[in-house]
Scaffold this motif. Structure first.
Motif: not given
Lengths: 303, 303
Positions: A72-75, A79, A81-82, A110, A123, B222
């Motif tokens: 679920g990370a940007r990469q 994404d 989110g948090y 998330p 995460r 981030l």
């Protein structure tokens, strides 16, 4: 035979682990592969999932897959989110990942974020914290999650109040495998013993000793033939001691649960020497329990 | 034109630097190449030297080459050994390296070693310390040599009394280029400013902050788009502050000389904030002065 109800996915940077969960909540099958987030482009996540779980899927109907971790990370796949602490470790909505196979609906948990007192993110660990709370409803205390980026999280009234990450595991990997110390450090862990205990005590009482002592591993190897297994114990002890010195407010006089496997034993031993009897919970069991909590959120959501 | 008298060689892990020195002590020529010890097998040292200095050599007579640094390590041209402190930074005998070209006689300066209070070694810095003493005869104080493995050496009555190494430079390189922090850290140094000062103060007053703060660089990148130049200053400041916390007995109330170039400026700034006005000497000038002291030892020896 019990029917497949959903699939739990622990999807980190370097590994994908799946559990097929039946309608009664029982684990029907498990599988894992090295198809971690770090090795995949966004379009490669669905094929990686299908190559491991495709055989479990019925011919009709969409099976929910609930995933946590760096997927679920940007990469990652998408994404997710948090959510900002203080907040419960899990809460709707989960992020829906784009899929083309009609037999799947994929949901990603998330992460958690914090701006004060120090910027921080997690995460995957939020799901493990939910798993700890699933086993200990209403429990207040501190969850310690050792690893590449160890986390200490304060939990109260069902919420993560605050947390702090330490790069202890990554520092250990860099120093033992990439630095000049690599020539004199054993490749495999042994059970921690007296050398580990002494090293923890050294940096826990004088955290500045970490910077002052590291190079002595190289010098003792050159001058006195230091045993590589001893060098490894010392490096591990110094780094964990330095983490414990910085994390003192998280464990001193607190009720601590350590989540993890071999490394959790080293942390438990170091804390016991300080008079803190931490409880231990296995990493995979709390992850699966946390993912089941996330699955229950989806149900409430009507998904 | 003045005749070539001898050749000075600063031969480290990643670089070879040569000076052609005339009979009057003046530098006639300089040369350098990336043929460091780390890139060479034992049989490759002589060709590497000749490819850089061959044009300087007269047709007859053997020119002495005096070298310091990792060229004298076990994995170098020949193991020049260590001399145990307390001892003068330089003393005969130097180690004779095997050569086949009759125009050369190559001598390597031994390193220094220490067993108590903490095992330690240096190789190359002993020559720089001799160079400091050449410029300051009879001086007592502390020499700080920042670098991959920073050294602090106490000098008294012409001897190195004790010393201590810190892996600060290597930790910075590993964390800024190999760890998860690499995504948010600028590739180039800038002049240290207020962010550096604050970071030094943080770990100097609370050395345990180093372990607690590292991951915040990733989290701030981030969550808040932390400027990569600021992240680099902070990382540098935290690591140098942690070194200074551990090295406090070496600088508090002491007469300190810092040897080095850009990095020496950062150390001088950090010490100045603590009320210590350290003198600075350039790395290449003290190395050359130290090698000239070693050359003088050879002369006394009748070589």
């Amino acid at each position: 035979m019990t029917a497949l109800d959903w699939i739990a996915a622990d999807w980190g940077t370097s590994r994908l682990r799946l559990w097929a969960v039946g309608t009664g909540g029982e684990v029907l099958a498990q599988a894992q592969s090295p198809a971690g987030m770090g090795a995949l482009a966004p379009a490669e996540f669905e094929p990686a999932l299908l190559s491991l779980a495709g055989g479990w899927l019925p011919d009709s109907g969409a099976i929910p897959v609930v995933a946590c971790g760096m997927v679920g990370a940007r990469q990652g796949w998408i994404d997710a989110g948090y959510r900002a602490v203080p907040c419960p470790p899990l809460a709707p909505p989960l992020a829906r990942a784009p899929t083309s196979d009609p037999r799947l609906s994929v949901w990603i948990v998330p992460g958690l974020s914090q701006l004060k007192p120090s910027a921080d993110v997690m995460r995957g660990e939020e799901t493990q914290i939910a798993g700890v709370l699933a086993a200990r409803p209403g429990w207040d205390g501190v969850v310690c999650l050792p690893g590449t980026h160890s986390k200490w999280a304060e939990v109260s009234a069902g919420e993560v109040v605050s947390f702090r990450s330490f790069m202890t595991g990554e520092l250990f990997a860099l120093l033992s495998a990439q630095s000049v110390l690599r020539h004199g450090i054993a490749a495999q862990d042994a059970d921690p013993g007296a050398d580990f205990d002494a090293a923890v005590a050294e940096t826990l009482s004088r955290p500045q000793a970490l910077a002052a002592r590291l190079f002595s591993l190289r010098a003792e190897a050159l001058l006195e033939g230091l045993d590589p297994a001893t060098a490894r114990e010392r490096l591990s002890g110094w780094l964990i001691g330095a983490e414990l010195a910085a994390a003192r407010p998280w464990w001193l006089g607190r009720d601590v649960v350590i989540v993890g496997d071999a490394l959790a034993g080293a942390y438990a031993r170091a804390l016991a020497a300080q008079g803190v009897q931490a409880a231990r919970m296995r990493s995979d069991s709390v992850t699966l329990a946390g993912l089941a909590m996330a699955r229950a959120l989806l149900r409430k959501d009507g998904t």
